[in-house]
Write a protein that holds these residues in place. Sequence first.
Motif, PDB file in Angstrom:
ATOM      1  N   UNK A 107       0.830  -1.200   0.000  1.00 46.99           N
ATOM      2  CA  UNK A 107       0.000   0.000   0.000  1.00 46.99           C
ATOM      3  C   UNK A 107       0.870   1.258   0.000  1.00 46.99           C
ATOM      4  N   UNK A 108       1.949   1.190   0.823  1.00 44.47           N
ATOM      5  CA  UNK A 108       2.854   2.343   0.871  1.00 44.47           C
ATOM      6  C   UNK A 108       3.472   2.602  -0.508  1.00 44.47           C
ATOM      7  N   UNK A 109       3.861   1.478  -1.171  1.00 48.90           N
ATOM      8  CA  UNK A 109       4.454   1.624  -2.497  1.00 48.90           C
ATOM      9  C   UNK A 109       3.441   2.193  -3.492  1.00 48.90           C
ATOM     10  N   UNK A 110       2.236   1.669  -3.445  1.00 46.27           N
ATOM     11  CA  UNK A 110       1.206   2.182  -4.365  1.00 46.27           C
ATOM     12  C   UNK A 110       0.914   3.659  -4.107  1.00 46.27           C
ATOM     13  N   UNK A 111       0.796   3.996  -2.824  1.00 40.58           N
ATOM     14  CA  UNK A 111       0.571   5.408  -2.501  1.00 40.58           C
ATOM     15  C   UNK A 111       1.719   6.277  -2.981  1.00 40.58           C
ATOM     16  N   UNK A 112       2.927   5.731  -2.734  1.00 42.36           N
ATOM     17  CA  UNK A 112       4.104   6.516  -3.150  1.00 42.36           C
ATOM     18  C   UNK A 112       4.157   6.647  -4.663  1.00 42.36           C
ATOM     19  N   UNK A 113       3.835   5.540  -5.340  1.00 43.97           N
ATOM     20  CA  UNK A 113       3.839   5.580  -6.799  1.00 43.97           C
ATOM     21  C   UNK A 113       2.770   6.543  -7.312  1.00 43.97           C
ATOM     22  N   UNK A 114       1.609   6.487  -6.695  1.00 41.65           N
ATOM     23  CA  UNK A 114       0.551   7.413  -7.122  1.00 41.65           C
ATOM     24  C   UNK A 114       0.959   8.860  -6.891  1.00 41.65           C
ATOM     25  N   UNK A 115       1.582   9.097  -5.722  1.00 39.79           N
ATOM     26  CA  UNK A 115       2.033  10.467  -5.446  1.00 39.79           C
ATOM     27  C   UNK A 115       3.095  10.911  -6.445  1.00 39.79           C
ATOM     28  N   UNK A 116       4.017   9.991  -6.731  1.00 37.88           N
ATOM     29  CA  UNK A 116       5.080  10.352  -7.661  1.00 37.88           C
ATOM     30  C   UNK A 116       4.511  10.597  -9.064  1.00 37.88           C
ATOM     31  N   UNK A 117       3.552   9.691  -9.465  1.00 36.23           N
ATOM     32  CA  UNK A 117       2.945   9.882 -10.776  1.00 36.23           C
ATOM     33  C   UNK A 117       2.174  11.217 -10.850  1.00 36.23           C
ATOM     34  N   UNK A 118       1.456  11.492  -9.760  1.00 36.87           N
ATOM     35  CA  UNK A 118       0.740  12.772  -9.751  1.00 36.87           C
ATOM     36  C   UNK A 118       1.701  13.951  -9.796  1.00 36.87           C
ATOM     37  N   UNK A 119       2.776  13.770  -9.057  1.00 33.55           N
ATOM     38  CA  UNK A 119       3.762  14.853  -9.051  1.00 33.55           C
ATOM     39  C   UNK A 119       4.359  15.054 -10.443  1.00 33.55           C
ATOM     40  N   UNK A 120       4.677  13.922 -11.077  1.00 33.39           N
ATOM     41  CA  UNK A 120       5.247  14.006 -12.434  1.00 33.39           C
ATOM     42  C   UNK A 120       4.254  14.626 -13.409  1.00 33.39           C
ATOM     43  N   UNK A 121       3.001  14.162 -13.301  1.00 33.56           N
ATOM     44  CA  UNK A 121       1.985  14.717 -14.215  1.00 33.56           C
ATOM     45  C   UNK A 121       1.755  16.204 -13.962  1.00 33.56           C
ATOM     46  N   UNK A 122       1.769  16.586 -12.678  1.00 31.05           N
ATOM     47  CA  UNK A 122       1.613  18.014 -12.370  1.00 31.05           C
ATOM     48  C   UNK A 122       2.778  18.826 -12.914  1.00 31.05           C
ATOM     49  N   UNK A 123       3.948  18.257 -12.738  1.00 33.71           N
ATOM     50  CA  UNK A 123       5.122  18.966 -13.256  1.00 33.71           C
ATOM     51  C   UNK A 123       5.073  19.079 -14.778  1.00 33.71           C
ATOM     52  N   UNK A 124       4.645  17.961 -15.410  1.00 34.05           N
ATOM     53  CA  UNK A 124       4.532  17.996 -16.873  1.00 34.05           C
ATOM     54  C   UNK A 124       3.484  19.021 -17.337  1.00 34.05           C
ATOM     55  N   UNK A 125       2.369  19.053 -16.614  1.00 34.14           N
ATOM     56  CA  UNK A 125       1.319  20.015 -16.985  1.00 34.14           C
ATOM     57  C   UNK A 125       1.777  21.458 -16.747  1.00 34.14           C
ATOM     58  N   UNK A 126       2.495  21.639 -15.670  1.00 34.03           N
ATOM     59  CA  UNK A 126       2.963  23.001 -15.359  1.00 34.03           C
ATOM     60  C   UNK A 126       3.999  23.489 -16.373  1.00 34.03           C
ATOM     61  N   UNK A 127       4.799  22.507 -16.816  1.00 36.47           N
ATOM     62  CA  UNK A 127       5.855  22.914 -17.759  1.00 36.47           C
ATOM     63  C   UNK A 127       5.489  22.616 -19.226  1.00 36.47           C
ATOM     64  N   UNK A 128       4.218  22.280 -19.425  1.00 32.35           N
ATOM     65  CA  UNK A 128       3.817  21.963 -20.805  1.00 32.35           C
ATOM     66  C   UNK A 128       3.993  23.162 -21.749  1.00 32.35           C
TER      67      UNK A 128
END
Length: 230
Positions: free
Chosen positions: A46-67
């Motif tokens: 669960x910790x890994x999934x949460x961490x992965x989801x957070x990282x994916x969200x972070x990456x997607x947010x960063x990608x959207x911000x820098x799009x």
Amino acid sequence: EWKTNSEEVAKLTKKLNSLRKEREERRLELEKELEELKRDFDAKKKELNDKQELEEKKVENELNEHAERSQKHIEKLVAERDALLKRREEKKQEYVEQENCMKASIDSVSSEIQQLSREFEAELKKKEDEIEEMQLRLEKQKTRRKELEKHFQKVDKNNFEKQQEENALKAVLELEKKAMALLDNGATQMQKLYRGVRDRKLVKKLKAKSKKKRGKKKGKGVKAPKAKKK
């Protein structure tokens, strides 16, 4: 011996109960360890999934911000995303390996539980056979003890009858001894009486002879008077 065998049966029964208790405690401990491993695995997953989801969200947010930024930034973000995805895959592979390891551990623990169960069943069967053998020996000893008790009762009865016969024989011997004593005493008294009567007769005869002798002596010494003529 019967009491010793009973104590051995009680000790074996106690040991059997102790083995059952140890087996149950071991099973509970293994189940507890298994539950802890499952909880740890689920928590880490669960910790890994949460961490992965957070990282994916972070990456997607960063990608959207820098799009809207430059392609360079996009490529950089894409590269970072790829790196993160790679890292995620690596982590995922790592956790898959950990999961497989945990499953292997669980399988090993299960095999150990089964092996312990088989060993316990074999030991239990062996102890039950020993107890059954001891019970058979105990039954034989009980039968032998009953036979000995019957034999000893007969011996005691014979000894009692023999003792009664000996007591009766002693009483008869005592009566015979008393009768012999009475006979001896009676014979002695009869001899005394006979001697007394004999001695009295002898004395009487001696006295009679003595009187006759004295009478004859008096007749010789004194002359008889002459008879007067008419």
